[in-house]
Design a protein around this motif. Structure first.
Motif, PDB file in Angstrom:
ATOM      1  N   TYR A 158     -13.567   9.223   4.513  1.00 32.49           N
ATOM      2  CA  TYR A 158     -12.395  10.106   4.461  1.00 32.49           C
ATOM      3  C   TYR A 158     -11.295   9.506   3.575  1.00 32.49           C
ATOM      4  N   ALA A 159     -11.253   8.157   3.524  1.00 26.94           N
ATOM      5  CA  ALA A 159     -10.185   7.492   2.751  1.00 26.94           C
ATOM      6  C   ALA A 159     -10.342   7.711   1.252  1.00 26.94           C
ATOM      7  N   SER A 160     -11.474   8.293   0.831  1.00 30.05           N
ATOM      8  CA  SER A 160     -11.634   8.577  -0.604  1.00 30.05           C
ATOM      9  C   SER A 160     -11.515  10.076  -0.887  1.00 30.05           C
ATOM     10  N   GLU A 161     -11.005  10.833   0.112  1.00 29.54           N
ATOM     11  CA  GLU A 161     -10.818  12.287  -0.084  1.00 29.54           C
ATOM     12  C   GLU A 161      -9.613  12.538  -0.993  1.00 29.54           C
ATOM     13  N   VAL A 162      -9.383  13.819  -1.303  1.00 32.25           N
ATOM     14  CA  VAL A 162      -8.284  14.128  -2.226  1.00 32.25           C
ATOM     15  C   VAL A 162      -6.975  14.435  -1.506  1.00 32.25           C
ATOM     16  N   ASP A 163      -7.062  14.885  -0.258  1.00 35.65           N
ATOM     17  CA  ASP A 163      -5.833  15.252   0.469  1.00 35.65           C
ATOM     18  C   ASP A 163      -5.111  13.981   0.945  1.00 35.65           C
ATOM     19  N   VAL A 164      -3.938  13.724   0.359  1.00 37.08           N
ATOM     20  CA  VAL A 164      -3.235  12.450   0.602  1.00 37.08           C
ATOM     21  C   VAL A 164      -2.897  12.281   2.082  1.00 37.08           C
ATOM     22  N   GLU A 165      -2.408  13.351   2.727  1.00 39.61           N
ATOM     23  CA  GLU A 165      -2.003  13.241   4.131  1.00 39.61           C
ATOM     24  C   GLU A 165      -3.199  12.896   5.019  1.00 39.61           C
ATOM     25  N   PHE A 166      -4.336  13.500   4.721  1.00 41.10           N
ATOM     26  CA  PHE A 166      -5.556  13.248   5.491  1.00 41.10           C
ATOM     27  C   PHE A 166      -6.040  11.812   5.277  1.00 41.10           C
ATOM     28  N   VAL A 167      -5.956  11.346   4.029  1.00 39.51           N
ATOM     29  CA  VAL A 167      -6.378   9.963   3.717  1.00 39.51           C
ATOM     30  C   VAL A 167      -5.509   8.981   4.501  1.00 39.51           C
ATOM     31  N   ARG A 168      -4.207   9.219   4.503  1.00 40.74           N
ATOM     32  CA  ARG A 168      -3.298   8.312   5.228  1.00 40.74           C
ATOM     33  C   ARG A 168      -3.657   8.267   6.709  1.00 40.74           C
ATOM     34  N   LYS A 169      -3.928   9.453   7.255  1.00 41.19           N
ATOM     35  CA  LYS A 169      -4.256   9.508   8.691  1.00 41.19           C
ATOM     36  C   LYS A 169      -5.576   8.772   8.954  1.00 41.19           C
ATOM     37  N   ALA A 170      -6.537   8.865   8.019  1.00 39.55           N
ATOM     38  CA  ALA A 170      -7.830   8.187   8.190  1.00 39.55           C
ATOM     39  C   ALA A 170      -7.637   6.668   8.178  1.00 39.55           C
ATOM     40  N   VAL A 171      -6.800   6.180   7.249  1.00 39.34           N
ATOM     41  CA  VAL A 171      -6.541   4.720   7.170  1.00 39.34           C
ATOM     42  C   VAL A 171      -5.830   4.275   8.449  1.00 39.34           C
ATOM     43  N   ARG A 172      -4.876   5.101   8.890  1.00 44.08           N
ATOM     44  CA  ARG A 172      -4.159   4.771  10.129  1.00 44.08           C
ATOM     45  C   ARG A 172      -5.138   4.743  11.306  1.00 44.08           C
ATOM     46  N   ALA A 173      -6.126   5.631  11.277  1.00 44.13           N
ATOM     47  CA  ALA A 173      -7.120   5.699  12.358  1.00 44.13           C
ATOM     48  C   ALA A 173      -7.921   4.396  12.434  1.00 44.13           C
ATOM     49  N   ILE A 174      -8.246   3.812  11.248  1.00 46.44           N
ATOM     50  CA  ILE A 174      -8.984   2.533  11.245  1.00 46.44           C
ATOM     51  C   ILE A 174      -8.149   1.470  11.961  1.00 46.44           C
TER      52      ILE A 174
END
Length: 639
Positions: free
Chosen positions: A365-381
């Protein structure tokens, strides 16, 4: 065909030139029934698109005396819309209502009672009571079920009248009616009255409970929802009764309607709190998983509502969906709001058994295009690392891989979560600080800057060039956000206390003068003065305060208050479970205004509040006020 029918209906919405109202009026006077019906349809069509056709009120009301059910329905629809602005004219139709309430056709009897209930005018309300009392005891279940809902509408207009005529007691008796639809509507009506009344009026007792459970099997789906929602508040007498209720409701989990499924889940979860048998609880966990999973194959909007509810359920009962984590992996075509909710549930279900799968997903997910979603995925880790000590090393390795991608917003989000990992596991992962320091130049987000500054200050004794790194931030000190300024102030003080050499001393003087003289932020200024006094009066005390051992942060995944979670679990499938707020936070328990005929005298609609006109010295004011006192308490005004 359907297209022809639509074209025909569309004809009623055609507007004519000037004098349309006059033309409609002429058509309403015609003795030709077909023409009259078409004219009423055109009046309703004009009303639907927002035109004022109230001038035709007497002519339309005259059409109510007809045997044609379709025409009667249209006239009643018109009456409901305009009765509150023309209460005296609406009274012309009362005789027809009362007559229709005794009509041989149950459809017309029900229609009359329903329409009278929808007209919020006190004079008509008085005429409604006798037909309503007869309708509640009617031989036809269709009339009884319509009358049951009408009691709630009447309570909204005049609670005193409902209590005086004993309608609530009649409704309670109707809960034991032989027809399941009457039972469902009686329950819905009682629940509505309960939410408006000052004291509770509806309490399910054991004999009622089994009547309701028996009606469940034959109700329509929305009837089932009303019954299930009312059973939630039932407090089982013992474990045996709770098991019996759960077993009776379990078949509803296979229902095609998502609302029925969620309401059934809600009742079962409530009854599980009275059950201690581990075997039965394990069995129910297995039975609850498939219906919840199947909700995720519905439309996207229903998926979102389901996910918000599942988020609450897994906080209390994670074992229900512990083996279903793959269902919550995001699909490429999921809308962003669904992806965000799936991430939340994934974090809550992450465990040592599935963390490898979860990390692979999150990394992708961290390599997706939606910036907000990527941030949330990194935060999830980061949140997984904080929650699962055994998997922390793997989470940190994944974050380091992401930092090496050099994607700006990924790096910044990673730095924010690594700060939490350092606080959760002190003296374990500090070896990665070097990698973080390489990314200093790219930081432009306040949270990321504040986190990096905290890391430099906290580990100043391990970072050789900590003074240089902090100095690079100090150049822009006045332009930074308050959060970053506060962290810079504390980090510089930490650096000075750990290395009281010349360079840190110059830096601390610069920061303290900036923070006390160049700022208008009271938090920053107060903190700077405290540090200044501590450092100048007692450096050892300053060390004890600023460099004291930090408490280890707790796992934040279960951050909801237990009492709030309990309340929200009893509101599963309601708006509260989507907002994650208790109902009282967003529902105002006030009743809309009821229009009294006196308010419309002289053709003026609510020109001024009664108090003002009564005391303003205009003619008849005192008499009006006296009339109001004799009338009894007025309905509360709209908020």
């Amino acid at each position: 065909g359907p297209r022809g029918a639509m074209a025909a209906a569309g004809g009623f919405f055609q507007t004519t030139a000037r004098g349309e109202i006059h033309e409609l009026g002429e058509e309403l006077k015609t003795p030709d029934r077909a023409k009259k019906r078409d004219a009423v349809k055109r009046v309703i069509a004009a009303m639907t698109v927002g035109k004022d056709v109230s001038a035709l009120f007497p002519l339309v009301v005259n059409c109510v005396q007809t045997d044609n059910l379709e025409l009667k329905k249209l006239v009643y629809l018109y009456l409901i819309n305009y009765a509150k602005t023309q209460p005296d004219l609406a009274l012309m139709a009362v005789n027809t209502f009362v007559k229709d309430a005794s009509d041989p056709s149950p459809l017309i009897r029900a229609l009359a009672v329903r329409t009278m209930g929808c007209i919020r005018v006190d004079k008509i309300t008085e005429y409604l009571c006798d037909p309503l009392a007869r309708a509640l005891k009617d031989e036809d279940p269709y009339v009884r079920k319509t009358a049951a809902i009408c009691v709630a509408k009447l309570f909204d207009i005049s609670p005193e009248l409902v209590e005086e005529r004993g309608f609530i007691e009649v409704l309670k008796d109707m809960v034991g009616d032989a027809n399941p639809m009457v039972v469902a509507n009686a329950v819905a009506s009682l629940a509505e009255i309960d939410s408006m009344a000052a004291q509770p009026v509806f309490h399910i007792e054991t004999q009622n409970l089994f009547k309701l459970l028996a009606a469940l099997n034959e109700c329509t789906e929305w009837g089932q929802v009303f019954i299930l929602d009312s059973i939630v508040s039932y407090h089982a007498r013992d474990e045996k009764e709770a098991v019996s209720i759960v077993e009776r409701i379990t078949p509803r989990l296979q229902h095609a309607n998502c609302a029925v499924v969620l309401s059934a889940v809600k009742v079962i979860l409530r009854q599980l709190t009275f059950i201690t048998s581990p075997d039965f609880l394990a069995l129910m966990s297995k039975k609850l998983a498939p219906p919840l999973v199947s909700l995720l194959s519905a439309e996207k909007e229903i998926q979102y509502v389901a996910l918000r509810n599942i988020n609450l359920i897994v906080q209390r009962y994670p074992e229900i969906l512990a083996h279903e984590i793959k269902v919550f992996f995001c699909k490429y075509n999921d809308p962003i709001y669904v992806k965000m909710e799936k991430l939340e549930v994934m974090i809550r279900l992450a465990s040592p058994a599935n963390i490898d799968q979860v990390l692979l997903e999150l990394k992708e997910y961290a390599s997706e295009v939606d910036v907000e979603f990527v941030r949330k995925a990194v935060r999830a880790i980061g949140r997984c690392a904080v929650a699962l000590e055994s998997a922390a090393q793997r989470c940190v390795d994944t974050l380091l891989e992401l930092i090496r991608t050099k994607v700006n917003y990924v790096v910044q989000e990673a730095i924010i979560v690594i700060r939490d990992i350092f606080r959760r596991y002190p003296n374990q992962y500090e070896s990665i600080i070097g990698v973080l320091c390489d990314s200093l130049d790219t930081l432009d987000q306040p949270d990321a800057k504040a986190s990096m500054v905290w890391i430099i200050g906290e580990y100043a004794d391990r970072i050789d060039n900590a003074d240089e790194l902090l100095e690079s931030f100090l150049d822009s000190f006045p332009e930074e956000t308050p959060a970053v300024q506060l962290q810079l102030l504390t980090a510089t003080v930490k650096l000075f206390l750990k290395r009281p050499t010349e360079r840190p001393q110059q830096m601390i003087q610069l920061v303290l003068s900036n923070a006390t003289q160049e700022t208008d932020n009271p938090d920053l200024r107060d903190r700077a003065y405290i540090y200044w006094r501590l450092l100048s009066s007692d450096p050892e005390a300053a060390k004890a305060v600023v460099l004291s051992e930090k408490p280890v942060i707790a796992n934040d995944a279960t951050s909801m208050e237990p009492s709030l979670l309990n309340e929200l679990l009893t509101n599963v499938s309601m708006l509260a479970s989507v907002y994650h707020k208790p109902p009282d936070a967003f529902v105002a328990r006030t009743r809309p205004q009821v229009h009294r005929a006196a308010e419309f005298d002289d053709g003026t609609a609510l020109a001024a509040p009664a108090e003002l006109t009564a005391g303003s010295g205009t003619g008849g004011g005192g008499a009006d006020l006296l009339g109001d006192l004799l009338d009894g308490p007025a309905a509360p005004a709209a908020p």
